[in-house]
Design an enzyme around this catalytic site. Structure first.
Site, PDB file in Angstrom:
ATOM      1  N   THR A   1      54.598  22.124  47.808  1.00 11.20           N
ATOM      2  CA  THR A   1      53.985  21.354  48.895  1.00 11.20           C
ATOM      3  C   THR A   1      52.470  21.298  48.723  1.00 11.20           C
ATOM      4  O   THR A   1      51.888  22.059  47.949  1.00 11.20           O
ATOM      5  CB  THR A   1      54.296  21.995  50.272  1.00 11.20           C
ATOM      6  OG1 THR A   1      53.663  23.277  50.319  1.00 11.20           O
ATOM      7  CG2 THR A   1      55.782  22.143  50.493  1.00 11.20           C
ATOM      8  N   CYS A   2      51.841  20.432  49.518  1.00 11.45           N
ATOM      9  CA  CYS A   2      50.388  20.316  49.375  1.00 11.45           C
ATOM     10  C   CYS A   2      49.666  21.249  50.338  1.00 11.45           C
ATOM     11  O   CYS A   2      48.505  21.030  50.675  1.00 11.45           O
ATOM     12  CB  CYS A   2      49.941  18.873  49.546  1.00 11.45           C
ATOM     13  SG  CYS A   2      50.307  18.235  51.152  1.00 11.45           S
ATOM     14  N   ASP A   3      50.349  22.301  50.770  1.00  7.30           N
ATOM     15  CA  ASP A   3      49.732  23.285  51.649  1.00  7.30           C
ATOM     16  C   ASP A   3      49.336  24.510  50.826  1.00  7.30           C
ATOM     17  O   ASP A   3      50.164  25.035  50.072  1.00  7.30           O
ATOM     18  CB  ASP A   3      50.746  23.688  52.726  1.00  7.30           C
ATOM     19  CG  ASP A   3      50.124  24.569  53.773  1.00  7.30           C
ATOM     20  OD1 ASP A   3      49.046  25.143  53.505  1.00  7.30           O
ATOM     21  OD2 ASP A   3      50.717  24.702  54.849  1.00  7.30           O
TER      22      ASP A   3
END
Ligand SMILES: Cc1ncc(COP(=O)(O)O)c(C=O)c1O
Length: 375
Positions: A325-327
């Site tokens: 994810t882009c977290d």
């Protein structure tokens, strides 16, 4: 390992969660063999996959549920007994051991005359108002120090309040059937069980003296899964519990337990694929196609430290393994010892990922999570 797994990867792709039902049966049978007097109520929360419930139901397991949906997931298997068999008793198959239940849930389960836990006065009043057909089990706060997940800060009546709560329940016209506790999940301090059984026994006998006949002793979950050779042996814990139960409780007391992780942790493996690689501040970061928002959710919710193995050998160094994810929170580990020359498209393998993994996975960022296969 590669020989058996590569064909599965070819057929199903990755991330691939492989659930081994024979291992679930084996773990269940070990549990029963080592604790012959104890009925196993599998804690559905550990992994609520319907096929697991089916496998365990066929083995003769009972179930611990935490919500109306989990209750109905299990009830589906027993409803025909409930309707037809005069000897059928729902308590033999289900305990609702979430100590706090919303009013609507209580209203909905009232017709099933369930066995439910409680640990405070407000809950008692709620049960009286919305589910007065229930049998009650008082959950106690017990020592859980050193367990992977401690429970005592959120659940359990102080032992000193137990007598009053039991009396109050009977005064309200409800019936307390027994005592429960949970020594914390992945409990490796066996003294926690000794202490908890002793506390439960005092309360059990005090109630008896007051004329309240308790019958159930529910020792909760917490039984350690053998994640590595450091984990203490379950057989030793079982011998201790057997001896303490024989010493502390009447022969006809009904002993039950709610193992979750012990039954399913070792029954699943996950194969992931490296989808990106970067060196950041000198450390290799492997980006894989599963992460803490998905099958590795146990890293967050279960304080779990996963193991990673590569399919290829090579000179190793300390690497980070992070999710897709882009977290930036989506970091599974910053210290996996892995070959430094792995490439995009290589696979990683994680064992013992059956408990608190897919059960708490989300769809964050639009990733579907692992494909689940059974064998
Ligand atoms: C009430 C209750 N029983 C049983 C369990 C299962 O515990 P474990 O997976 O440690 O066996 C839990 C876990 O949270 C729980 O809350």
């Amino acid at each position: 390992m590669q020989n058996t797994l590569l064909p599965l990867i070819k057929e199903h792709g990755t991330p691939l969660f492989i659930l081994d039902h024979q291992k679930i049966r084996e773990n269940y049978r070990t549990f029963k063999k080592c604790l012959p007097r104890v009925q196993c109520y599998y804690a559905v929360k550990a992994n609520s996959h319907p096929e697991i419930i089916k496998t365990l139901f066929n083995e003769g397991s009972s179930f611990d549920v935490a919500s109306y949906n989990e209750f109905m997931q299990v009830y589906k298997y027993i409803k025909h007994f409930d309707k037809g068999d005069k000897n059928f008793f729902i308590w033999d198959k289900i305990i609702f051991s979430n100590t706090i239940k919303d009013r609507e849930t209580l209203r909905k389960i009232r017709r099933y005359k369930p066995l439910v836990t409680f640990d405070n006065l407000d809950e008692l009043k709620k049960i009286k108002d919305f589910c007065n057909t229930a049998g009650l089990v008082l959950r106690l706060k017990v020592p859980d120090v050193g367990s992977q997940v401690e429970m005592g800060s959120k659940f359990g009546a102080e032992p000193g309040d137990a007598d009053e709560l039991i009396t109050h329940a009977f005064d309200l016209g409800l019936t307390v059937e027994g005592i429960s506790f949970h020594c914390g999940s992945q409990c490796t301090h066996f003294d926690n069980y000794t202490a908890a059984l002793s506390i439960a026994s005092d309360i059990f006998h005090n109630a008896q003296k007051k004329g309240y006949h308790l019958n159930i002793v529910d020792m909760g979950g917490g039984f350690p899964a053998p994640y590595d050779d450091q984990a203490p042996e379950f057989e030793k814990l079982a011998a201790l519990i057997n001896a303490e139960c024989a010493r502390l409780f009447p022969k006809d007391a009904e002993l039950i337990a709610e193992p979750g992780r012990f039954i399913v942790a070792t029954a699943a493996q996950l194969i992931t694929e490296i989808i990106g690689k970067a060196r950041r501040d000198g450390k290799i970061f492997y980006y894989i196609n599963d992460g803490v928002y998905h099958t590795f959710s146990g890293v967050v919710y279960d304080h779990w430290i996963p193991n990673f193995r590569a399919f290829r050998q090579g000179k190793t160094e300390v690497c980070a393994v992070v999710g897709p994810t882009c977290d930036s929170f989506d970091k599974i580990t910053l210290s996996a010892q892995l070959p430094a020359d792995l490439k995009v498209g290589d696979y990683l393998f994680t064992e013992n990922i059956g408990a608190y993994s897919i059960a708490s996975a989300t769809k964050f960022n639009g990733f579907d999570g692992a494909r689940i296969i059974h064998r």
